[in-house]
Design a protein around this motif. Sequence first.
Motif, PDB file in Angstrom:
ATOM      1  N   GLY A 275       0.850  -1.090  -0.237  1.00 36.92           N
ATOM      2  CA  GLY A 275      -0.035   0.155   0.089  1.00 36.92           C
ATOM      3  C   GLY A 275       0.684   1.320  -0.077  1.00 36.92           C
ATOM      4  N   LEU A 276       1.981   1.257  -0.498  1.00 42.30           N
ATOM      5  CA  LEU A 276       2.980   2.303  -0.660  1.00 42.30           C
ATOM      6  C   LEU A 276       2.973   3.128  -2.061  1.00 42.30           C
ATOM      7  CD1 LEU A 276       5.760   0.659   1.153  1.00 42.30           C
ATOM      8  CD2 LEU A 276       4.377   2.192   2.303  1.00 42.30           C
ATOM      9  N   LYS A 277       3.390   4.202  -2.044  1.00 44.59           N
ATOM     10  CA  LYS A 277       3.540   4.783  -3.216  1.00 44.59           C
ATOM     11  C   LYS A 277       5.187   5.225  -3.425  1.00 44.59           C
ATOM     12  CE  LYS A 277      -0.813   7.108  -3.929  1.00 44.59           C
ATOM     13  NZ  LYS A 277      -1.405   8.385  -4.214  1.00 44.59           N
ATOM     14  N   ILE A 278       5.733   4.951  -4.628  1.00 46.76           N
ATOM     15  CA  ILE A 278       7.246   5.221  -4.730  1.00 46.76           C
ATOM     16  C   ILE A 278       7.368   6.675  -5.269  1.00 46.76           C
ATOM     17  CG2 ILE A 278       9.209   4.671  -5.972  1.00 46.76           C
ATOM     18  CD1 ILE A 278       8.393   1.690  -6.249  1.00 46.76           C
ATOM     19  N   LEU A 279       8.081   7.481  -4.458  1.00 45.34           N
ATOM     20  CA  LEU A 279       8.380   9.039  -4.797  1.00 45.34           C
ATOM     21  C   LEU A 279       9.662   9.025  -5.725  1.00 45.34           C
ATOM     22  CD1 LEU A 279       7.409  10.795  -1.557  1.00 45.34           C
ATOM     23  CD2 LEU A 279       6.037   9.889  -3.315  1.00 45.34           C
ATOM     24  N   GLU A 280      10.751   8.445  -5.267  1.00 47.91           N
ATOM     25  CA  GLU A 280      11.885   8.289  -6.100  1.00 47.91           C
ATOM     26  C   GLU A 280      12.445   6.822  -6.091  1.00 47.91           C
ATOM     27  OE1 GLU A 280      14.817  11.450  -5.204  1.00 47.91           O
ATOM     28  OE2 GLU A 280      13.390  12.613  -4.813  1.00 47.91           O
ATOM     29  N   LEU A 281      13.103   6.790  -7.434  1.00 43.39           N
ATOM     30  CA  LEU A 281      13.799   5.405  -7.402  1.00 43.39           C
ATOM     31  C   LEU A 281      14.962   5.525  -8.367  1.00 43.39           C
ATOM     32  CD1 LEU A 281      12.303   1.844  -7.490  1.00 43.39           C
ATOM     33  CD2 LEU A 281      13.833   2.631  -9.329  1.00 43.39           C
ATOM     34  N   SER A 282      16.157   5.064  -8.034  1.00 46.33           N
ATOM     35  CA  SER A 282      17.443   5.039  -8.845  1.00 46.33           C
ATOM     36  C   SER A 282      18.077   3.700  -8.837  1.00 46.33           C
ATOM     37  CB  SER A 282      18.168   6.116  -8.559  1.00 46.33           C
ATOM     38  OG  SER A 282      18.716   6.277  -7.369  1.00 46.33           O
ATOM     39  N   SER A 283      18.688   3.219  -9.794  1.00 44.08           N
ATOM     40  CA  SER A 283      19.361   1.931  -9.577  1.00 44.08           C
ATOM     41  C   SER A 283      20.689   2.078 -10.326  1.00 44.08           C
ATOM     42  CB  SER A 283      18.664   0.776 -10.541  1.00 44.08           C
ATOM     43  OG  SER A 283      19.438  -0.272 -10.386  1.00 44.08           O
ATOM     44  N   GLN A 284      21.861   1.345  -9.742  1.00 47.50           N
ATOM     45  CA  GLN A 284      22.898   1.265 -10.481  1.00 47.50           C
ATOM     46  C   GLN A 284      23.688  -0.028 -10.169  1.00 47.50           C
ATOM     47  OE1 GLN A 284      24.935   4.367  -8.294  1.00 47.50           O
ATOM     48  NE2 GLN A 284      26.024   2.981  -6.840  1.00 47.50           N
ATOM     49  N   ASN A 285      24.506  -0.552 -11.215  1.00 50.83           N
ATOM     50  CA  ASN A 285      25.254  -1.678 -10.848  1.00 50.83           C
ATOM     51  C   ASN A 285      26.613  -1.636 -10.085  1.00 50.83           C
ATOM     52  OD1 ASN A 285      23.390  -3.266 -12.503  1.00 50.83           O
ATOM     53  ND2 ASN A 285      24.215  -3.017 -14.270  1.00 50.83           N
ATOM     54  N   GLN A 286      27.121  -2.701  -9.745  1.00 51.58           N
ATOM     55  CA  GLN A 286      28.209  -2.500  -8.964  1.00 51.58           C
ATOM     56  C   GLN A 286      29.241  -1.905  -9.781  1.00 51.58           C
ATOM     57  OE1 GLN A 286      29.329  -2.730  -5.985  1.00 51.58           O
ATOM     58  NE2 GLN A 286      30.610  -4.437  -5.540  1.00 51.58           N
ATOM     59  N   SER A 287      29.850  -0.742  -9.438  1.00 49.66           N
ATOM     60  CA  SER A 287      31.060   0.102  -9.974  1.00 49.66           C
ATOM     61  C   SER A 287      32.227  -0.443  -9.206  1.00 49.66           C
ATOM     62  CB  SER A 287      31.015   1.528 -10.285  1.00 49.66           C
ATOM     63  OG  SER A 287      31.054   1.999  -8.669  1.00 49.66           O
ATOM     64  N   LEU A 288      33.581  -0.396 -10.043  1.00 51.56           N
ATOM     65  CA  LEU A 288      34.744  -0.614  -9.839  1.00 51.56           C
ATOM     66  C   LEU A 288      35.095   0.296  -8.397  1.00 51.56           C
ATOM     67  CD1 LEU A 288      37.150  -2.275  -9.970  1.00 51.56           C
ATOM     68  CD2 LEU A 288      38.052  -0.558 -11.572  1.00 51.56           C
ATOM     69  N   GLU A 289      34.814   1.708  -8.805  1.00 53.42           N
ATOM     70  CA  GLU A 289      34.777   2.742  -7.729  1.00 53.42           C
ATOM     71  C   GLU A 289      34.255   2.315  -6.425  1.00 53.42           C
ATOM     72  OE1 GLU A 289      34.722   7.328  -6.879  1.00 53.42           O
ATOM     73  OE2 GLU A 289      34.113   6.731  -8.757  1.00 53.42           O
ATOM     74  N   LYS A 290      33.096   1.662  -6.579  1.00 51.80           N
ATOM     75  CA  LYS A 290      32.274   1.332  -5.236  1.00 51.80           C
ATOM     76  C   LYS A 290      32.933  -0.034  -4.570  1.00 51.80           C
ATOM     77  CE  LYS A 290      27.646   0.012  -3.578  1.00 51.80           C
ATOM     78  NZ  LYS A 290      27.802  -1.461  -3.336  1.00 51.80           N
ATOM     79  N   LEU A 291      33.387  -0.864  -5.385  1.00 57.84           N
ATOM     80  CA  LEU A 291      33.967  -1.977  -5.015  1.00 57.84           C
ATOM     81  C   LEU A 291      35.227  -1.804  -4.109  1.00 57.84           C
ATOM     82  CD1 LEU A 291      34.231  -5.203  -4.912  1.00 57.84           C
ATOM     83  CD2 LEU A 291      35.434  -4.969  -7.183  1.00 57.84           C
ATOM     84  N   PHE A 292      36.086  -0.845  -4.851  1.00 56.39           N
ATOM     85  CA  PHE A 292      37.307  -0.358  -4.230  1.00 56.39           C
ATOM     86  C   PHE A 292      37.096   0.162  -2.894  1.00 56.39           C
ATOM     87  CE2 PHE A 292      40.466   2.945  -3.262  1.00 56.39           C
ATOM     88  CZ  PHE A 292      41.634   2.257  -3.831  1.00 56.39           C
ATOM     89  N   LYS A 293      35.987   0.968  -2.685  1.00 54.81           N
ATOM     90  CA  LYS A 293      35.691   1.592  -1.469  1.00 54.81           C
ATOM     91  C   LYS A 293      35.247   0.530  -0.462  1.00 54.81           C
ATOM     92  CE  LYS A 293      34.159   6.026  -3.072  1.00 54.81           C
ATOM     93  NZ  LYS A 293      32.953   6.934  -3.387  1.00 54.81           N
ATOM     94  N   GLU A 294      34.549  -0.551  -0.887  1.00 49.46           N
ATOM     95  CA  GLU A 294      34.030  -1.494  -0.051  1.00 49.46           C
ATOM     96  C   GLU A 294      35.244  -2.574   0.539  1.00 49.46           C
ATOM     97  OE1 GLU A 294      31.186  -3.627  -1.911  1.00 49.46           O
ATOM     98  OE2 GLU A 294      29.459  -2.211  -1.746  1.00 49.46           O
ATOM     99  N   VAL A 295      36.012  -2.699  -0.460  1.00 48.07           N
ATOM    100  CA  VAL A 295      37.090  -3.512  -0.112  1.00 48.07           C
ATOM    101  C   VAL A 295      38.108  -3.106   0.666  1.00 48.07           C
ATOM    102  CG1 VAL A 295      39.033  -4.831  -1.106  1.00 48.07           C
ATOM    103  CG2 VAL A 295      36.840  -5.152  -2.255  1.00 48.07           C
ATOM    104  N   THR A 296      38.462  -1.752   0.289  1.00 50.21           N
ATOM    105  CA  THR A 296      39.480  -1.147   1.244  1.00 50.21           C
ATOM    106  C   THR A 296      39.034  -0.638   2.506  1.00 50.21           C
ATOM    107  OG1 THR A 296      39.347   0.938  -0.021  1.00 50.21           O
ATOM    108  CG2 THR A 296      41.214  -0.534  -0.791  1.00 50.21           C
ATOM    109  N   ASN A 297      37.797  -0.496   2.839  1.00 47.08           N
ATOM    110  CA  ASN A 297      37.253   0.141   3.884  1.00 47.08           C
ATOM    111  C   ASN A 297      36.989  -0.854   4.938  1.00 47.08           C
ATOM    112  OD1 ASN A 297      37.202   2.865   3.501  1.00 47.08           O
ATOM    113  ND2 ASN A 297      35.442   2.850   2.441  1.00 47.08           N
TER     114      ASN A 297
END
Length: 297
Positions: A275-297
């Motif tokens: 019973g919800l309404k979606i006001l905003e929605l954005s999607s992205q695949n795993q990027s190397l930059e995101k992976l780098f941050k996850e791995v090194t953090n």
Amino acid sequence: MSIKVQSVSKSYDAQLALHQISFSAKKGEIIGFLGPNGAGKSTMMKILTGYILPNEGEVSVNDIDVLSNAIEAQKNIGYLPEQNPLYVDMYVKEYLQFQASIFKVPKERVQEVIEQVGLTPEVHKKIGQLSKGYQQRVGIAAAILHNPEVLILDEPTTGLDPNQLQEIRTLIQKLGKEKTILFSTHIMQEVEAVCDRVIIIKKGELLLDKPLKELKESNEQSVEVTFDYKIEEQFIQKLPYLKSFKNNFDNTWYLTFDAQEDMRPVIFDFAQEQGLKILELSSQNQSLEKLFKEVTN
């Protein structure tokens, strides 16, 4: 194997720079060597070139033991250090001819390399008059004069403008067709555009070593969604293939899924069921930059 590193460790007094690093590389591979500042990248590259010795481990280039036969191994290696060591008062061709005399290669090779790296328009200038991009080209030209099978580039694109970045990227791709290239950089777009494989280290430890294609084909996708009112965690956890979730603020959630299918329609169906309404929605695949941050953090 063009490069083989086995259980290499290096310390400076009480500071451990590398700990039990192992990897190998074959001819025709372009490998992005990544890590935060102080991770040990430059130390590993200096060990590969025979410039410094590890405390333990084995290193070979083209099946030549770098530690016991450094001079012979260096004949197969081209090296561009992070601080490009150029004689800025020399002319481009003069400098490369000087380098050619050190490597004892024919003078004709100098002109071949000048054309190969695109230095022809600047060849009659002093190196100090060149832009940073052209100075990097001179450094790469010097590194490939003796036609080495292995090319080691330490931060070759630092300080370049977007046009220069593209030019050096194209040059690395061209060289990578016939050589093994290991290069470090902080620019993730460069790695994604050029490399076949990624190695990530942090505090001297190897954290990841995978083909770039495999990383790009990861099923992981992230979706940020804002509903029209706040809901509890137990409802979010009903979503299929949910790997992790975080309530960023109020009605907005950052969701990570491990699924091949696009999860946005699934979230729409979920919202309707709740019973919800979606006001905003954005999607992205795993990027190397995101992976780098996850791995090194």
